[in-house]
Design a protein around this motif. Structure first.
Motif, short mmCIF file in Angstrom:
data_model
loop_
_atom_site.label_atom_id
_atom_site.label_comp_id
_atom_site.label_asym_id
_atom_site.label_seq_id
_atom_site.Cartn_x
_atom_site.Cartn_y
_atom_site.Cartn_z
N MET A 297 48.70 30.17 33.65
CA MET A 297 47.90 30.11 32.45
C MET A 297 47.04 28.84 32.50
N LYS A 298 46.01 28.83 31.71
CA LYS A 298 45.10 27.69 31.74
C LYS A 298 45.72 26.44 31.14
N LYS A 299 46.54 26.61 30.09
CA LYS A 299 47.20 25.46 29.46
C LYS A 299 48.69 25.53 29.74
N PRO A 300 49.34 24.39 29.98
CA PRO A 300 50.79 24.41 30.21
C PRO A 300 51.55 24.71 28.91
N HIS A 301 52.78 25.18 29.08
CA HIS A 301 53.67 25.43 27.94
C HIS A 301 54.09 24.09 27.35
N ALA A 302 54.62 24.09 26.16
CA ALA A 302 55.02 22.86 25.48
C ALA A 302 56.10 22.09 26.25
N CYS A 303 56.90 22.79 27.05
CA CYS A 303 57.96 22.11 27.82
C CYS A 303 57.39 21.40 29.05
N GLY A 304 56.12 21.62 29.38
CA GLY A 304 55.48 20.92 30.48
C GLY A 304 55.24 21.76 31.73
N THR A 305 55.89 22.91 31.86
CA THR A 305 55.68 23.75 33.03
C THR A 305 54.48 24.66 32.83
N ASN A 306 53.90 25.08 33.92
CA ASN A 306 52.73 25.96 33.86
C ASN A 306 52.99 27.26 34.60
N ARG A 307 54.26 27.63 34.79
CA ARG A 307 54.63 28.86 35.51
C ARG A 307 55.33 29.80 34.55
N PHE A 308 54.89 31.06 34.58
CA PHE A 308 55.47 32.09 33.74
C PHE A 308 55.81 33.30 34.60
N GLU A 309 56.87 34.00 34.23
CA GLU A 309 57.26 35.23 34.90
C GLU A 309 56.89 36.39 33.98
N ILE A 310 56.21 37.38 34.53
CA ILE A 310 55.83 38.55 33.73
C ILE A 310 57.03 39.48 33.65
N ILE A 311 57.47 39.76 32.43
CA ILE A 311 58.63 40.62 32.21
C ILE A 311 58.19 42.06 31.94
N ARG A 312 57.12 42.25 31.17
CA ARG A 312 56.71 43.59 30.77
C ARG A 312 55.19 43.67 30.74
#
Length: 52
Positions: free
Chosen positions: A1-16
């Motif tokens: 994603m263009k902006k990181p998550h509030a926890c500081g990581t910028n990696r996401f796993e697509i679930i659905r």
């Protein structure tokens, strides 16, 4: 994603995939749902592809 998550990581796993996209933060495990249109707009790049 263009902006990181509030926890500081910028990696996401697509679930659905569908009309709504469900993402899971790989850092803290928080689950996010967003419309596909917003996901396409916020996506920066795909890091890994999952093989079935």
């Amino acid at each position: 994603m263009k902006k990181p998550h509030a926890c500081g990581t910028n990696r996401f796993e697509i679930i659905r995939l569908g009309m709504d996209i469900k993402l899971k933060c790989t850092g803290c495990g928080h689950i996010i749902m967003m419309p596909r249109r917003d996901f396409d707009k916020h996506l920066k790049k795909i890091l890994e592809h999952h093989e079935n």
